[in-house]
Design an enzyme around this catalytic site. Sequence first.
Site, PDB file in Angstrom:
ATOM      1  N   PRO A  24      39.840  42.022  49.653  1.00  0.00           N
ATOM      2  CA  PRO A  24      39.000  43.104  49.161  1.00  0.00           C
ATOM      3  C   PRO A  24      38.847  43.148  47.646  1.00  0.00           C
ATOM      4  O   PRO A  24      39.793  42.918  46.893  1.00  0.00           O
ATOM      5  CB  PRO A  24      39.720  44.371  49.655  1.00  0.00           C
ATOM      6  N   ASN A  25      37.619  43.450  47.260  1.00  0.00           N
ATOM      7  CA  ASN A  25      37.203  43.647  45.863  1.00  0.00           C
ATOM      8  C   ASN A  25      37.080  42.351  45.065  1.00  0.00           C
ATOM      9  O   ASN A  25      36.626  42.384  43.921  1.00  0.00           O
ATOM     10  CB  ASN A  25      38.126  44.642  45.131  1.00  0.00           C
ATOM     11  N   ARG A  59      33.795  43.078  36.598  1.00  0.00           N
ATOM     12  CA  ARG A  59      34.579  44.206  36.093  1.00  0.00           C
ATOM     13  C   ARG A  59      35.971  43.681  35.681  1.00  0.00           C
ATOM     14  O   ARG A  59      36.419  42.660  36.175  1.00  0.00           O
ATOM     15  CB  ARG A  59      34.837  45.258  37.178  1.00  0.00           C
ATOM     16  N   TYR A 104      41.169  39.897  35.247  1.00  0.00           N
ATOM     17  CA  TYR A 104      40.778  38.925  36.268  1.00  0.00           C
ATOM     18  C   TYR A 104      39.889  37.788  35.756  1.00  0.00           C
ATOM     19  O   TYR A 104      39.459  36.946  36.544  1.00  0.00           O
ATOM     20  CB  TYR A 104      40.092  39.656  37.429  1.00  0.00           C
ATOM     21  N   ASN A 145      43.678  34.437  48.935  1.00  0.00           N
ATOM     22  CA  ASN A 145      44.017  35.508  47.993  1.00  0.00           C
ATOM     23  C   ASN A 145      43.810  36.805  48.784  1.00  0.00           C
ATOM     24  O   ASN A 145      42.676  37.273  48.923  1.00  0.00           O
ATOM     25  CB  ASN A 145      43.120  35.483  46.760  1.00  0.00           C
ATOM     26  N   ALA A 150      44.592  43.228  47.458  1.00  0.00           N
ATOM     27  CA  ALA A 150      45.494  44.379  47.631  1.00  0.00           C
ATOM     28  C   ALA A 150      46.227  44.353  48.975  1.00  0.00           C
ATOM     29  O   ALA A 150      47.313  44.938  49.102  1.00  0.00           O
ATOM     30  CB  ALA A 150      44.707  45.675  47.479  1.00  0.00           C
ATOM     31  N   HIS A 175      50.005  43.541  49.383  1.00  0.00           N
ATOM     32  CA  HIS A 175      51.075  44.516  49.201  1.00  0.00           C
ATOM     33  C   HIS A 175      51.155  45.530  50.340  1.00  0.00           C
ATOM     34  O   HIS A 175      51.935  46.482  50.259  1.00  0.00           O
ATOM     35  CB  HIS A 175      50.864  45.245  47.865  1.00  0.00           C
ATOM     36  N   ASP A 186      51.228  38.744  60.043  1.00  0.00           N
ATOM     37  CA  ASP A 186      51.424  38.338  61.438  1.00  0.00           C
ATOM     38  C   ASP A 186      50.366  37.331  61.887  1.00  0.00           C
ATOM     39  O   ASP A 186      50.669  36.394  62.640  1.00  0.00           O
ATOM     40  CB  ASP A 186      51.396  39.562  62.360  1.00  0.00           C
ATOM     41  N   GLU A 211      49.362  31.192  49.422  1.00  0.00           N
ATOM     42  CA  GLU A 211      48.958  32.479  48.857  1.00  0.00           C
ATOM     43  C   GLU A 211      48.656  32.289  47.370  1.00  0.00           C
ATOM     44  O   GLU A 211      49.480  31.719  46.650  1.00  0.00           O
ATOM     45  CB  GLU A 211      50.095  33.486  49.039  1.00  0.00           C
ATOM     46  N   HIS A 233      47.012  34.150  43.643  1.00  0.00           N
ATOM     47  CA  HIS A 233      46.568  35.334  42.908  1.00  0.00           C
ATOM     48  C   HIS A 233      46.062  34.919  41.541  1.00  0.00           C
ATOM     49  O   HIS A 233      46.672  34.084  40.869  1.00  0.00           O
ATOM     50  CB  HIS A 233      47.715  36.332  42.721  1.00  0.00           C
ATOM     51  N   SER A 275      45.866  36.997  38.888  1.00  0.00           N
ATOM     52  CA  SER A 275      46.746  37.578  37.867  1.00  0.00           C
ATOM     53  C   SER A 275      48.214  37.307  38.211  1.00  0.00           C
ATOM     54  O   SER A 275      48.542  36.971  39.361  1.00  0.00           O
ATOM     55  CB  SER A 275      46.501  39.090  37.773  1.00  0.00           C
ATOM     56  N   ARG A 328      52.788  43.128  36.355  1.00  0.00           N
ATOM     57  CA  ARG A 328      51.927  44.307  36.444  1.00  0.00           C
ATOM     58  C   ARG A 328      52.712  45.478  37.074  1.00  0.00           C
ATOM     59  O   ARG A 328      53.912  45.568  36.920  1.00  0.00           O
ATOM     60  CB  ARG A 328      50.664  43.925  37.231  1.00  0.00           C
ATOM     61  N   ARG A 336      53.009  45.721  42.873  1.00  0.00           N
ATOM     62  CA  ARG A 336      52.408  44.397  43.071  1.00  0.00           C
ATOM     63  C   ARG A 336      53.462  43.298  43.164  1.00  0.00           C
ATOM     64  O   ARG A 336      53.147  42.141  43.432  1.00  0.00           O
ATOM     65  CB  ARG A 336      51.420  44.077  41.944  1.00  0.00           C
TER      66      ARG A 336
HETATM   67  O1  CA2 Z   1      45.565  38.832  40.984  1.00  0.00           O
HETATM   68  C1  CA2 Z   1      45.059  38.785  42.100  1.00  0.00           C
HETATM   69  O2  CA2 Z   1      44.412  37.812  42.498  1.00  0.00           O
HETATM   70  C2  CA2 Z   1      45.163  39.985  43.031  1.00  0.00           C
HETATM   71  O3  CA2 Z   1      45.264  39.489  44.362  1.00  0.00           O
HETATM   72  C3  CA2 Z   1      43.897  40.772  42.850  1.00  0.00           C
HETATM   73  C4  CA2 Z   1      43.901  42.084  43.633  1.00  0.00           C
HETATM   74  C5  CA2 Z   1      45.166  42.891  43.369  1.00  0.00           C
HETATM   75  O4  CA2 Z   1      45.184  44.031  44.199  1.00  0.00           O
HETATM   76  C6  CA2 Z   1      46.418  42.063  43.602  1.00  0.00           C
HETATM   77  O5  CA2 Z   1      47.536  42.859  43.268  1.00  0.00           O
HETATM   78  C7  CA2 Z   1      46.410  40.818  42.750  1.00  0.00           C
HETATM   79  C8  CA2 Z   1      42.705  42.940  43.230  1.00  0.00           C
HETATM   80  C9  CA2 Z   1      41.391  42.289  43.486  1.00  0.00           C
HETATM   81  C10 CA2 Z   1      40.353  43.147  42.848  1.00  0.00           C
HETATM   82  O6  CA2 Z   1      39.558  42.299  42.057  1.00  0.00           O
HETATM   83  C11 CA2 Z   1      38.778  42.867  41.113  1.00  0.00           C
HETATM   84  C12 CA2 Z   1      38.070  42.007  40.340  1.00  0.00           C
HETATM   85  C13 CA2 Z   1      37.287  42.486  39.349  1.00  0.00           C
HETATM   86  C14 CA2 Z   1      37.196  43.830  39.139  1.00  0.00           C
HETATM   87  C15 CA2 Z   1      37.893  44.707  39.915  1.00  0.00           C
HETATM   88  C16 CA2 Z   1      38.692  44.221  40.926  1.00  0.00           C
END
Ligand code: CA2
Length: 149
Positions: A13-14, A21, A26, A77, A80, A83, A90, A101, A103, A105, A110, A114
Amino acid sequence: MATGKRILVLNGPNLNLLGKRQPEIYGSLTLEEINREIETLAKELGVEVSFRQSNSEGELVGWIQEAPNEFAAVVINPAAYTHSSIAIRDAITAAGIPTIEVHVSNVYKREEFRSHSYIAGAAIGQIAGFGVNSYLLGLRAAVAQLSKA
Ligand code: CA2
């Protein structure tokens, strides 16, 4: 079961917002640009890659369940859901194919929440903190794992 070296690259997601953003966390590459870099490396490594992104946990679980029918390994990846999702963990365990896996970041630098991954215990390993290179290293790790098998 899967044949050959087809690798599924999954994004949670996201991650469709990448490059649009929060570039300070990121980076400035969009998901499409990242996927193009992965595609270029895949060609060099002689593997085929497919890309999917979803904001829905159920859709990700469905794709992971089906993955062994088409793919030899998964680079994920989980965003969220890393976590929170025992369901994705599963599904990875049930699929039984090597899963890496990744990521963008460094999740360990952080917020405290996380620092725990439900996914890591079901994955071959985890790569975090290298931006687009996390995906490229993840692909290399998947290919290395498949050539051991
Ligand atoms: O660092 C990563 O790849 C994460 O998987 C990114 C997730 C975060 O919840 C994990 O803790 C670490 C968030 C993805 C959201 O991506 C965005 C990208 C641009 C702007 C806003 C959110």
